[in-house]
Write a protein that holds these residues in place. Structure first.
Motif, PDB file in Angstrom:
ATOM      1  N   GLY A 111       0.789  -1.162  -0.052  1.00 41.08           N
ATOM      2  CA  GLY A 111       0.013   0.034   0.094  1.00 41.08           C
ATOM      3  C   GLY A 111       1.035   0.993   0.090  1.00 41.08           C
ATOM      4  O   GLY A 111       0.533   2.225  -0.761  1.00 41.08           O
ATOM      5  N   THR A 112       2.075   1.283   0.943  1.00 40.44           N
ATOM      6  CA  THR A 112       2.875   2.317   0.896  1.00 40.44           C
ATOM      7  C   THR A 112       3.413   2.570  -0.513  1.00 40.44           C
ATOM      8  O   THR A 112       3.426   4.065  -1.096  1.00 40.44           O
ATOM      9  CB  THR A 112       3.992   2.324   1.852  1.00 40.44           C
ATOM     10  OG1 THR A 112       3.445   1.493   3.046  1.00 40.44           O
ATOM     11  CG2 THR A 112       4.888   3.343   2.139  1.00 40.44           C
ATOM     12  N   ILE A 113       4.086   1.626  -1.127  1.00 37.00           N
ATOM     13  CA  ILE A 113       4.472   2.023  -2.452  1.00 37.00           C
ATOM     14  C   ILE A 113       3.575   2.355  -3.723  1.00 37.00           C
ATOM     15  O   ILE A 113       3.710   3.065  -4.283  1.00 37.00           O
ATOM     16  CB  ILE A 113       5.223   0.317  -3.010  1.00 37.00           C
ATOM     17  CG1 ILE A 113       6.281   0.023  -2.048  1.00 37.00           C
ATOM     18  CG2 ILE A 113       5.651   0.656  -4.425  1.00 37.00           C
ATOM     19  CD1 ILE A 113       7.507   1.139  -2.091  1.00 37.00           C
ATOM     20  N   ALA A 114       2.183   1.866  -3.229  1.00 32.49           N
ATOM     21  CA  ALA A 114       1.164   2.053  -4.327  1.00 32.49           C
ATOM     22  C   ALA A 114       0.780   3.760  -4.303  1.00 32.49           C
ATOM     23  O   ALA A 114       0.635   4.184  -5.293  1.00 32.49           O
ATOM     24  CB  ALA A 114      -0.201   1.292  -4.082  1.00 32.49           C
ATOM     25  N   ILE A 115       0.764   4.066  -2.852  1.00 31.74           N
ATOM     26  CA  ILE A 115       0.505   5.762  -2.713  1.00 31.74           C
ATOM     27  C   ILE A 115       1.425   6.407  -3.443  1.00 31.74           C
ATOM     28  O   ILE A 115       1.302   7.413  -3.707  1.00 31.74           O
ATOM     29  CB  ILE A 115      -0.123   5.873  -1.384  1.00 31.74           C
ATOM     30  CG1 ILE A 115      -1.197   4.898  -0.904  1.00 31.74           C
ATOM     31  CG2 ILE A 115      -0.113   7.265  -1.261  1.00 31.74           C
ATOM     32  CD1 ILE A 115      -1.502   5.342   0.397  1.00 31.74           C
ATOM     33  N   LEU A 116       2.613   5.840  -2.869  1.00 28.06           N
ATOM     34  CA  LEU A 116       3.949   6.622  -3.559  1.00 28.06           C
ATOM     35  C   LEU A 116       3.859   6.669  -5.034  1.00 28.06           C
ATOM     36  O   LEU A 116       4.327   7.899  -5.536  1.00 28.06           O
ATOM     37  CB  LEU A 116       5.150   6.197  -3.157  1.00 28.06           C
ATOM     38  CG  LEU A 116       5.509   6.487  -1.473  1.00 28.06           C
ATOM     39  CD1 LEU A 116       6.643   5.699  -0.911  1.00 28.06           C
ATOM     40  CD2 LEU A 116       5.698   7.945  -1.324  1.00 28.06           C
ATOM     41  N   LYS A 117       3.612   5.907  -5.471  1.00 31.17           N
ATOM     42  CA  LYS A 117       3.643   5.661  -7.058  1.00 31.17           C
ATOM     43  C   LYS A 117       2.745   6.798  -7.755  1.00 31.17           C
ATOM     44  O   LYS A 117       3.076   7.260  -8.865  1.00 31.17           O
ATOM     45  CB  LYS A 117       3.129   4.312  -7.552  1.00 31.17           C
ATOM     46  CG  LYS A 117       3.548   3.990  -9.101  1.00 31.17           C
ATOM     47  CD  LYS A 117       4.356   2.649  -8.956  1.00 31.17           C
ATOM     48  CE  LYS A 117       4.603   2.234 -10.247  1.00 31.17           C
ATOM     49  NZ  LYS A 117       5.665   1.265 -10.430  1.00 31.17           N
ATOM     50  N   PHE A 118       1.685   7.041  -7.131  1.00 30.57           N
ATOM     51  CA  PHE A 118       0.926   8.030  -7.360  1.00 30.57           C
ATOM     52  C   PHE A 118       1.725   9.471  -7.586  1.00 30.57           C
ATOM     53  O   PHE A 118       1.436  10.098  -8.528  1.00 30.57           O
ATOM     54  CB  PHE A 118      -0.265   8.318  -6.425  1.00 30.57           C
ATOM     55  CG  PHE A 118      -1.027   9.527  -6.509  1.00 30.57           C
ATOM     56  CD1 PHE A 118      -2.128   9.842  -7.351  1.00 30.57           C
ATOM     57  CD2 PHE A 118      -0.779  10.653  -5.603  1.00 30.57           C
ATOM     58  CE1 PHE A 118      -2.738  10.858  -7.267  1.00 30.57           C
ATOM     59  CE2 PHE A 118      -1.691  11.741  -5.587  1.00 30.57           C
ATOM     60  CZ  PHE A 118      -2.480  11.935  -6.526  1.00 30.57           C
ATOM     61  N   PHE A 160      10.760  10.500  -2.766  1.00 33.36           N
ATOM     62  CA  PHE A 160       9.814  11.304  -3.233  1.00 33.36           C
ATOM     63  C   PHE A 160       9.328  12.840  -2.575  1.00 33.36           C
ATOM     64  O   PHE A 160       9.174  13.667  -3.359  1.00 33.36           O
ATOM     65  CB  PHE A 160       8.244  10.718  -3.440  1.00 33.36           C
ATOM     66  CG  PHE A 160       8.434   9.237  -4.376  1.00 33.36           C
ATOM     67  CD1 PHE A 160       9.007   9.624  -5.615  1.00 33.36           C
ATOM     68  CD2 PHE A 160       8.079   8.100  -3.777  1.00 33.36           C
ATOM     69  CE1 PHE A 160       9.304   8.459  -6.461  1.00 33.36           C
ATOM     70  CE2 PHE A 160       8.139   7.063  -4.823  1.00 33.36           C
ATOM     71  CZ  PHE A 160       8.692   7.367  -6.415  1.00 33.36           C
ATOM     72  N   VAL A 191      -5.900   4.935  -5.961  1.00 37.88           N
ATOM     73  CA  VAL A 191      -4.701   5.746  -6.313  1.00 37.88           C
ATOM     74  C   VAL A 191      -4.838   5.919  -7.900  1.00 37.88           C
ATOM     75  O   VAL A 191      -4.636   7.211  -8.277  1.00 37.88           O
ATOM     76  CB  VAL A 191      -3.366   5.098  -5.944  1.00 37.88           C
ATOM     77  CG1 VAL A 191      -2.365   5.417  -6.726  1.00 37.88           C
ATOM     78  CG2 VAL A 191      -3.392   5.333  -4.448  1.00 37.88           C
ATOM     79  N   LEU A 214       3.089  -3.556  -9.670  1.00 35.57           N
ATOM     80  CA  LEU A 214       3.656  -2.393  -9.231  1.00 35.57           C
ATOM     81  C   LEU A 214       5.106  -2.454  -8.997  1.00 35.57           C
ATOM     82  O   LEU A 214       5.553  -1.355  -9.300  1.00 35.57           O
ATOM     83  CB  LEU A 214       2.938  -2.196  -7.955  1.00 35.57           C
ATOM     84  CG  LEU A 214       1.996  -1.463  -7.458  1.00 35.57           C
ATOM     85  CD1 LEU A 214       1.303  -1.662  -6.114  1.00 35.57           C
ATOM     86  CD2 LEU A 214       2.465  -0.185  -7.885  1.00 35.57           C
TER      87      LEU A 214
END
Lengths: 87, 103, 187, 164
Positions: free
Chosen positions: A71-78, B89, C70, C169
């Motif tokens: 989940g952390t990586i998914a939100i950062l990908k945004f 980031f 997202v 991902l």
């Protein structure tokens, strides 16, 4: 009984993390506090299993930690997709 | 022997809880994002490590303790990646840390 | 007693996060707070001894729905905010749903009551026979994987999709590929 | 994209992946029945086949020499984590934080070594790798002593020795 005392301390620290998630000036503060909440919650589930004499719950704690990372990586990908922009 | 196991379980459990509590206090107290990542890292490494250690001591050696050992193993791989990603980031989106570059 | 205290604590966290999801205006923090909401939901299921539901909730909620939300937020035009234009219909809807649910709750049997209808019909046979038939100690696994095999197949496909989400991902980056392509065209 | 390194042949790393995956399956399930073991074997082989087909395996990650040295390195890393974790805890409770940005030179030659060094810096509480250029890391440290500890170069030397 010790396990319940430990669970209380973990609950207190979850409340601190939620304070940061709600207030956090930057979105990265929110993501950071969510990943810490996930870790604390997974540990809480492991301790909860031992407290109620059901140690099989460790499996869920394991999956929590992996999914929390996801989940952390998914939100950062945004952020990578949006580029340099403050939301 | 039984007393030793019991008291070491209590000791390591509360040591881990102390580190988690201080990590979350750090999340509130520290001034900017880059410093707060350190606090989250404290929760991820030391808090998890000591709590899992105490649970392993409590359960004795079995398949369950191997399963418990997998938790810090996964943390060992995932925690630095997420910490680095957040800091990278945050740096790229223009939040500058309060510290200045030291030569 | 301890069980009730833990449940109370988790549900109060749930209410707190719901309140702030309602209140915040930036979409990304709504996604982030929904992540907390799902985690707490799964923890409540663990506390209620519904391990398999907690598994599915964590996989679907934290794995798939976060990624989908997202992606949806990333597709929105820039500067879009969580605007609530007319509050009245949504408040009316949620209040009426809450009233209906509260009315239903009074008719439910108590938690863990041995004389409840679900515990009288098939469950005793499951508990008695499943171990001697399938040789697997976990009753829930027996019910899910053999008595209700087809049902579980669908759920497993959902979890498998979560796994595919992980691979998508973490391995290839579509954005990088596009920029590389543009560079090649320029050359 | 994973590259094929002549030092670590493809078959050996696939065998190592197989052993690791099967051990993971066994620890998570804990069954010793022949039929279930067979099912586990099938699922492990299926996962390996899928990941070879989709080219998401990294053949560079398991040189055999590294696997032997790894446990000693992990023990040293745990010692280091505890040491810097205590310092970080002290800083948090006392409140005398003086954040520092510094550039650290990495003397590792291959990418795995550099990644390992950056991960080790981030894993010890109190220091975080922010950016990675070719062989310099931009590091954020929570206090002066932690920064000086990193600049002494002990960790760099040890990880360089690990990847020789």
């Amino acid at each position: 009984m010790i396990f319940f005392l430990a669970l209380t301390i973990l609950g207190l620290s979850i409340l601190f993390c939620i304070y940061r998630a709600v207030k956090g000036p930057t979105p990265f503060d929110r993501i950071l506090s969510i990943s810490s909440i996930g870790t604390i919650m997974a540990l809480g589930i492991a301790i909860h299993g031992f407290a109620f004499n059901r140690p099989d719950f460790v499996d869920i704690a394991l999956m929590y930690i992996l999914l929390n990372f996801l989940g952390t990586i998914a939100i950062l990908k945004f952020y990578k997709m949006k580029g340099k922009k403050k939301v | 022997m039984g007393y030793l196991i019991h008291y070491s379980t209590i000791f390591f459990l509360f040591l881990g809880c102390f580190f988690i509590l201080s990590g979350s206090v750090g999340l509130i107290k520290l001034p900017d994002v880059f410093s707060r990542i350190h606090a989250a890292g404290l929760i991820d490494t030391l808090g998890t490590g000591f709590i899992i250690l105490s649970l392993i001591i409590h359960s004795g050696f079995s398949l369950l303790s191997l399963k418990l050992l997998l938790i810090p193993l996964f943390i060992l791989f995932t925690s630095p990646i997420s910490g680095h990603a957040i800091s990278l980031f945050a740096h790229e989106s223009g939040y500058k840390p309060k510290a200045k570059l030291k030569r | 007693m301890n069980f009730l205290i833990i449940n109370f604590f988790l549900i109060s966290i749930l209410l707190l996060t719901t309140f702030y999801i309602f209140k915040t205006t930036s979409l990304i923090s709504v996604v982030a707070l929904t992540g907390i909401f799902t985690l707490v939901c799964a923890a409540i299921y663990v506390n209620l001894d519904a391990v398999d539901v907690a598994f599915t909730e964590a996989a679907v909620g934290s794995g798939i729905s976060t990624i989908l939300m997202v992606m949806a937020v990333a597709k929105l035009p820039e500067g879009k905010k969580n605007e609530l234009l007319n509050l009245f219909p949504s408040i009316l809807l949620s209040v009426s749903i809450v009233i209906v649910l509260l009315l239903i709750i009074t008719n439910l049997p108590l938690l863990g009551d041995p004389n409840a209808p679900i515990h009288l019909h098939v469950t005793p046979e499951y508990i008695k026979e499943s171990k001697s038939i399938f040789h697997i100690p976990n009753v829930v696994t027996n019910i899910l994987a053999s008595y209700r095999g087809f049902d579980t197949l669908g759920e497993t496909i959902v979890i498998f999709t979560a796994g595919l989400g992980v691979i998508v991902l973490l391995t290839s980056n579509t954005l990088n590929r596009k920029t590389k392509f543009k560079k090649k065209v320029k050359k | 994209m994973p590259k094929n390194n002549p030092d670590s042949p493809k078959t050996i790393s696939i065998i190592v992946y197989f052993i690791l995956l099967f051990a993971l399956w066994f620890v998570l399930s804990g069954y010793l029945k022949t039929l279930l073991l067979f099912f586990g074997l099938i699922s492990v082989i299926f996962v390996l086949w899928m990941s070879v087909r989709s080219k998401s395996l990294n053949y560079d990650a398991f040189p055999l020499k590294l696997l032997i040295k790894l446990p000693i390195y992990w023990i040293w890393l745990i010692k280091e984590i505890i040491k810097s974790g205590l310092t970080t805890t002290k800083i948090i409770w006392k409140g005398n934080y003086t954040p520092q940005l510094l550039k650290v030179k990495a003397s590792q030659k291959n990418d795995t070594g550099k990644a390992n060094y950056a991960n080790a810096i981030t894993l010890t509480p109190g220091t975080v790798t922010i950016e990675i250029n070719k062989d310099t890391f931009l590091v954020h440290a929570l206090s002066k002593e932690l920064a000086e500890d990193l600049q002494s170069g002990e960790m760099d030397k040890l990880i360089k020795g690990l990847h020789k």
